[in-house]
Design a protein around this motif. Structure first.
Motif, PDB file in Angstrom:
ATOM      1  N   GLU A  34       5.649  -1.305   2.023  1.00 37.22           N
ATOM      2  CA  GLU A  34       4.908  -1.481   3.265  1.00 37.22           C
ATOM      3  C   GLU A  34       3.513  -2.023   3.017  1.00 37.22           C
ATOM      4  N   ASP A  35       2.981  -2.697   4.041  1.00 40.56           N
ATOM      5  CA  ASP A  35       1.631  -3.253   3.962  1.00 40.56           C
ATOM      6  C   ASP A  35       0.611  -2.248   4.492  1.00 40.56           C
ATOM      7  N   ALA A  36      -0.638  -2.667   4.585  1.00 38.07           N
ATOM      8  CA  ALA A  36      -1.724  -1.783   5.015  1.00 38.07           C
ATOM      9  C   ALA A  36      -1.538  -1.273   6.443  1.00 38.07           C
ATOM     10  N   ASP A  37      -0.760  -1.986   7.262  1.00 41.06           N
ATOM     11  CA  ASP A  37      -0.490  -1.561   8.634  1.00 41.06           C
ATOM     12  C   ASP A  37       0.704  -0.603   8.716  1.00 41.06           C
ATOM     13  N   GLY A  38       1.299  -0.277   7.570  1.00 40.94           N
ATOM     14  CA  GLY A  38       2.455   0.603   7.551  1.00 40.94           C
ATOM     15  C   GLY A  38       3.744  -0.083   7.953  1.00 40.94           C
ATOM     16  N   GLN A  39       3.719  -1.416   7.998  1.00 40.13           N
ATOM     17  CA  GLN A  39       4.897  -2.194   8.367  1.00 40.13           C
ATOM     18  C   GLN A  39       5.684  -2.562   7.109  1.00 40.13           C
ATOM     19  N   SER A  86       7.204  -4.692   4.561  1.00 38.50           N
ATOM     20  CA  SER A  86       6.877  -6.042   4.140  1.00 38.50           C
ATOM     21  C   SER A  86       7.973  -6.631   3.252  1.00 38.50           C
ATOM     22  N   THR A 115       0.812  -1.224   0.000  1.00 37.62           N
ATOM     23  CA  THR A 115       0.000   0.000   0.000  1.00 37.62           C
ATOM     24  C   THR A 115       0.843   1.271   0.000  1.00 37.62           C
TER      25      THR A 115
END
Length: 142
Positions: free
Chosen positions: A129-134, A136, A117
């Motif tokens: 980064e993924d949807a959690d802002g982490q 990936s 995302t």
């Protein structure tokens, strides 16, 4: 005279704050474009580390990302915004068979790529980064 000095001090403080906040606005989150860049995967958020025998790449050109996914070549449409937003369409890939660890790595990589995302470029690193802002997927510039 003191009232005038206080008003002048207040006006200077407001002007200083506006100048400082205007200089920082939006530039901290602006990301460079990805078109014309090439990357090698060096890390990911999977429980198991990336197998040493697997080489995964990402080349961004003309609104697409393509490369080697571990066993097969892949290609997908990508939309990257200057705010760091990132959307990757479902990738298409060749259908060759390969070793079990490379095939598992390829499946994990393509799933993480498609669920991206946002992205950040810091020096010679690209973090997707993924949807959690982490983070990936982590790449280094090729």
């Amino acid at each position: 005279m003191t009232k005038r000095m206080r008003l002048l001090g207040l006006a200077l403080s407001v002007l200083t704050l506006l100048t400082l906040s205007g200089g920082c606005a939006d530039t901290a989150s602006e990301q460079p474009g990805l078109d014309g860049t090439s990357w090698h995967l060096t890390g990911w958020a999977e429980p198991d580390p990336l197998p040493r025998s697997v080489s995964i790449s990402a080349v961004f050109t003309d609104g697409r990302v393509a490369g080697n996914a571990g066993v097969n070549r892949y290609n997908a449409s990508v939309t990257a915004g200057p705010d760091g937003s990132l959307a990757v369409d479902p990738p298409i890939s060749t259908k060759m068979a390969g070793p079990a660890d490379a095939t598992a790595a390829e499946q994990a990589f393509l799933a993480r790529l498609q669920s991206a995302t946002s992205y950040r470029v810091v020096d010679d690193s690209l973090m997707i980064e993924d949807a959690d802002g982490q983070s990936s997927l982590t790449f280094t510039r090729a």
